[in-house]
Design a protein around this motif. Sequence first.
Motif, PDB file in Angstrom:
ATOM      1  N   UNK A  41      -3.034  -8.600   3.290  1.00  0.00           N
ATOM      2  CA  UNK A  41      -4.357  -7.866   3.801  1.00  0.00           C
ATOM      3  C   UNK A  41      -4.648  -8.252   5.418  1.00  0.00           C
ATOM      4  N   UNK A  42      -4.464  -9.110   5.865  1.00  0.00           N
ATOM      5  CA  UNK A  42      -4.496  -9.527   7.328  1.00  0.00           C
ATOM      6  C   UNK A  42      -3.421  -9.233   8.002  1.00  0.00           C
ATOM      7  N   UNK A  43      -2.356  -9.447   7.833  1.00  0.00           N
ATOM      8  CA  UNK A  43      -1.087  -9.506   8.625  1.00  0.00           C
ATOM      9  C   UNK A  43      -0.466  -7.902   8.617  1.00  0.00           C
ATOM     10  N   UNK A  44      -0.539  -7.161   7.591  1.00  0.00           N
ATOM     11  CA  UNK A  44      -0.028  -5.808   7.187  1.00  0.00           C
ATOM     12  C   UNK A  44      -0.969  -5.016   7.723  1.00  0.00           C
ATOM     13  N   UNK A  45      -1.116  -4.584   8.939  1.00  0.00           N
ATOM     14  CA  UNK A  45      -2.169  -3.248   9.165  1.00  0.00           C
ATOM     15  C   UNK A  45      -1.658  -2.023   8.855  1.00  0.00           C
ATOM     16  N   UNK A  46      -0.582  -1.714   8.635  1.00  0.00           N
ATOM     17  CA  UNK A  46      -0.097  -0.382   8.508  1.00  0.00           C
ATOM     18  C   UNK A  46      -0.112  -0.077   7.147  1.00  0.00           C
ATOM     19  N   UNK A  47      -0.492  -0.782   6.042  1.00  0.00           N
ATOM     20  CA  UNK A  47      -0.522  -0.509   4.495  1.00  0.00           C
ATOM     21  C   UNK A  47      -1.474   0.730   4.327  1.00  0.00           C
ATOM     22  N   UNK A  48      -1.108   1.496   3.445  1.00  0.00           N
ATOM     23  CA  UNK A  48      -1.697   2.588   2.968  1.00  0.00           C
ATOM     24  C   UNK A  48      -3.213   2.306   2.612  1.00  0.00           C
ATOM     25  N   UNK A  49      -4.138   3.210   2.546  1.00  0.00           N
ATOM     26  CA  UNK A  49      -5.777   2.418   2.056  1.00  0.00           C
ATOM     27  C   UNK A  49      -5.534   2.341   0.580  1.00  0.00           C
ATOM     28  N   UNK A  50      -4.967   2.836  -0.048  1.00  0.00           N
ATOM     29  CA  UNK A  50      -4.913   2.624  -1.632  1.00  0.00           C
ATOM     30  C   UNK A  50      -4.312   1.022  -2.014  1.00  0.00           C
ATOM     31  N   UNK A  51      -3.127   0.852  -1.144  1.00  0.00           N
ATOM     32  CA  UNK A  51      -2.693  -0.662  -1.067  1.00  0.00           C
ATOM     33  C   UNK A  51      -3.458  -1.688  -0.874  1.00  0.00           C
ATOM     34  N   UNK A  52      -4.378  -1.303   0.442  1.00  0.00           N
ATOM     35  CA  UNK A  52      -5.543  -2.157   0.924  1.00  0.00           C
ATOM     36  C   UNK A  52      -6.696  -2.270  -0.201  1.00  0.00           C
ATOM     37  N   UNK A  53      -7.067  -1.403  -0.897  1.00  0.00           N
ATOM     38  CA  UNK A  53      -7.737  -1.253  -1.988  1.00  0.00           C
ATOM     39  C   UNK A  53      -7.641  -2.076  -3.048  1.00  0.00           C
ATOM     40  N   UNK A  54      -6.188  -1.901  -3.558  1.00  0.00           N
ATOM     41  CA  UNK A  54      -5.652  -2.818  -4.564  1.00  0.00           C
ATOM     42  C   UNK A  54      -5.827  -4.204  -4.138  1.00  0.00           C
ATOM     43  N   UNK A  55      -5.230  -4.846  -3.082  1.00  0.00           N
ATOM     44  CA  UNK A  55      -5.336  -6.078  -2.661  1.00  0.00           C
ATOM     45  C   UNK A  55      -6.784  -6.492  -2.511  1.00  0.00           C
ATOM     46  N   UNK A  56      -7.601  -5.703  -1.939  1.00  0.00           N
ATOM     47  CA  UNK A  56      -9.196  -6.232  -1.912  1.00  0.00           C
ATOM     48  C   UNK A  56      -9.649  -6.398  -3.480  1.00  0.00           C
ATOM     49  N   UNK A  57      -9.126  -5.570  -4.313  1.00  0.00           N
ATOM     50  CA  UNK A  57      -9.689  -5.741  -5.678  1.00  0.00           C
ATOM     51  C   UNK A  57      -9.256  -6.936  -6.392  1.00  0.00           C
TER      52      UNK A  57
END
Length: 229
Positions: A41-57
């Motif tokens: 979540x912190x190191x991979x800034x260029x991930x798509x929004x849906x991936x960030x959302x899944x990680x946050x979940x």
Amino acid sequence: MNAHPSPAAARRLHLRSRWQNAARWPLVALGLAFVIGYSVYVLAEDLPPETHGAIFAILALAWICFLVDYVVRLALTPLGHKWMFVRHNVVDLLSVLLPVFRALRVLDLLRDIPYLQRRSGAAVRTRIIIVAAAYAVFYVYFLSLSTLQAERNAPGARIQDFGDAVWWACETLSTVGYGDMYPVTTAGRFSAVLLMIGGIIIVGVVSGTVVSYLSDRIRHVPETSNEDD
């Protein structure tokens, strides 16, 4: 004062023990998932929004599970022992409040190593050193991540990448503090306070353990008589 718990209290303690045994490995798995998820979540800034959302979940699920575990164990603790439970499970409480301590729950694995269950002086010292080293590694890694997340896009920030964050965390934890790196945000400075406190505790514990080991070794060295009399 009666040293033996009442039947009702003994039953609650038994239920708490069964809950702890059942929840231990799922919580360790969640702790590892939290470490990996937060790192990405912190190191991979260029991930798509849906991936960030899944990680946050996943991170939110881990927090909820740690919260439920703590509340259940506290509820199953008899009334006269609740304050003692809180005192003896400070890291568990902090793991509900702060992400860095959430990751430290994986250190429960160390309790299952047979050698570390022994109560000899060598085993106790080994356990203290291993736990202190593991805490130091997790401290540096996770507080580096949280500081980088807070500082990366802040105006005038000196900590711009993970390497800078790790260097800053190491020099802060070791109480060296060169001053070449420092946080400028409120969240970053809060991480610095945690690092300073952790550094004092970890360095103190390890130093005391080494002194204890040396004293024990010296005490067992046989005295030799002077043969040149």
